[in-house]
Design an enzyme around this catalytic site. Sequence first.
Site, PDB file in Angstrom:
ATOM      1  N   GLY A 164      -2.865 -11.973   7.871  1.00 63.79           N
ATOM      2  CA  GLY A 164      -3.491 -12.392   9.116  1.00 63.79           C
ATOM      3  C   GLY A 164      -4.320 -13.412   9.036  1.00 63.79           C
ATOM      4  O   GLY A 164      -4.659 -14.277   9.725  1.00 63.79           O
ATOM      5  N   GLN A 173       0.839  -1.147  -0.087  1.00 67.28           N
ATOM      6  CA  GLN A 173      -0.142  -0.073   0.255  1.00 67.28           C
ATOM      7  C   GLN A 173       0.750   1.221  -0.004  1.00 67.28           C
ATOM      8  O   GLN A 173       2.085   1.202   0.117  1.00 67.28           O
ATOM      9  CB  GLN A 173      -0.758   0.046   1.221  1.00 67.28           C
ATOM     10  CG  GLN A 173      -0.164  -0.072   2.651  1.00 67.28           C
ATOM     11  CD  GLN A 173      -1.002  -0.669   3.731  1.00 67.28           C
ATOM     12  OE1 GLN A 173      -2.233  -0.880   3.693  1.00 67.28           O
ATOM     13  NE2 GLN A 173      -0.341  -1.518   4.759  1.00 67.28           N
ATOM     14  N   ASP A 193      -7.021  -5.407  14.795  1.00 68.15           N
ATOM     15  CA  ASP A 193      -6.689  -4.066  14.584  1.00 68.15           C
ATOM     16  C   ASP A 193      -6.553  -3.688  13.399  1.00 68.15           C
ATOM     17  O   ASP A 193      -5.375  -3.568  12.732  1.00 68.15           O
ATOM     18  CB  ASP A 193      -5.609  -3.390  15.637  1.00 68.15           C
ATOM     19  CG  ASP A 193      -5.261  -1.866  15.505  1.00 68.15           C
ATOM     20  OD1 ASP A 193      -6.237  -1.252  14.995  1.00 68.15           O
ATOM     21  OD2 ASP A 193      -4.169  -1.522  15.703  1.00 68.15           O
ATOM     22  N   SER A 194      -7.483  -3.643  12.512  1.00 75.36           N
ATOM     23  CA  SER A 194      -7.475  -3.671  10.933  1.00 75.36           C
ATOM     24  C   SER A 194      -7.488  -2.208  10.426  1.00 75.36           C
ATOM     25  O   SER A 194      -8.380  -1.581  11.027  1.00 75.36           O
ATOM     26  CB  SER A 194      -8.258  -4.756  10.513  1.00 75.36           C
ATOM     27  OG  SER A 194      -9.687  -4.426  10.576  1.00 75.36           O
ATOM     28  N   ASP A 207      -9.762  -0.265   7.277  1.00 76.21           N
ATOM     29  CA  ASP A 207     -11.157  -0.244   7.050  1.00 76.21           C
ATOM     30  C   ASP A 207     -11.372  -1.609   6.138  1.00 76.21           C
ATOM     31  O   ASP A 207     -10.469  -2.045   5.289  1.00 76.21           O
ATOM     32  CB  ASP A 207     -11.788   0.892   6.310  1.00 76.21           C
ATOM     33  CG  ASP A 207     -11.802   2.383   7.301  1.00 76.21           C
ATOM     34  OD1 ASP A 207     -11.685   1.768   8.367  1.00 76.21           O
ATOM     35  OD2 ASP A 207     -11.463   3.332   7.013  1.00 76.21           O
TER      36      ASP A 207
END
Length: 285
Positions: free
Chosen positions: A150, A43, A167-168, A170
Amino acid sequence: MYKNCDFIQNINDELWLTEKEGENLTLSYRLKEIIYEENSPIQHILIVDSYDFGRMLVLDGIVQTTEKDGFVYNEMICHIPLSLHPNAKNVLIIGGGDCGVLKELSKYPSLNEIHMVEIDKSVVEASLKYLKGVSGGKIDKKVTLFFEDGIKFIQDKKGYYDVIIIDSSDPLGQAEALFEKDFYKSVYEALKPDGIMSCQSESPIYYSDVLKNSYDSIKELFPLVKLYSATIPTYPGSFWTFTIGSKKYNTVARDDFSLDTKYVNKNIINTCFNNAEFIENLINS
Ligand code: SAM
């Protein structure tokens, strides 16, 4: 336009970050400077210094956390499940690249093992170096980092963890499946018979469909499900929710909470599951 992204603009010598929240909403922050930029294989990573929220981590143009309000999210997603579990020893974070949850977990000397599986090593490295107000700039000795997806990581872990914190980002791209029932099922199986999971479940106003899907999926798997919320100004709608799936524990085990925190305290822990009427109606419909 800044080098690799169209969400940074120079307007009359002022630097602005414009976050696109959806088709009909944008949110703009005036910036002091760009601290770090990288196109990782996963990203676009940006760390900026903003006038109103201090340093911010921005992934693919979406604000993930800031020095000013990140503590609310990180404390709520971490200390609420840890308060329900009376004897957590092994904890897993899925996602969590800004290391804010890791910083909160380091406040528990009673933990034996902290694992974090994050798909993008560059987010962790950049956050430890340039986002110390959130990450703390260092990692506890008990922590083992795994840099992989994950979703795959969790599939062969059975009955190992006491607490799993999702804890991702969106639900887009590589994070989309982190909100699906198949994934929550793998999380259920990776937990011990008395394990607890927590996850962020988005805005009850702006993304109520995501919240409802996520809550319903967790409810189908776990005997106990609880929803709680907090105000986080840099998230769309500001009003954010978290969902807990618990195999056994339903009431707070640590009534003596006294960690060094800025948001969570004993009163928050004891009252956070009191939800607004429209949220109760949504999750019970
Ligand atoms: N608190 C933030 C929020 O609610 O927007 C998110 C924190 S953290 C920065 C989210 C992390 O999840 C990112 O670093 C991202 O790389 C990671 N992530 C996304 N999909 C993932 C996956 N499938 N497996 C592991 N980590 C993932």
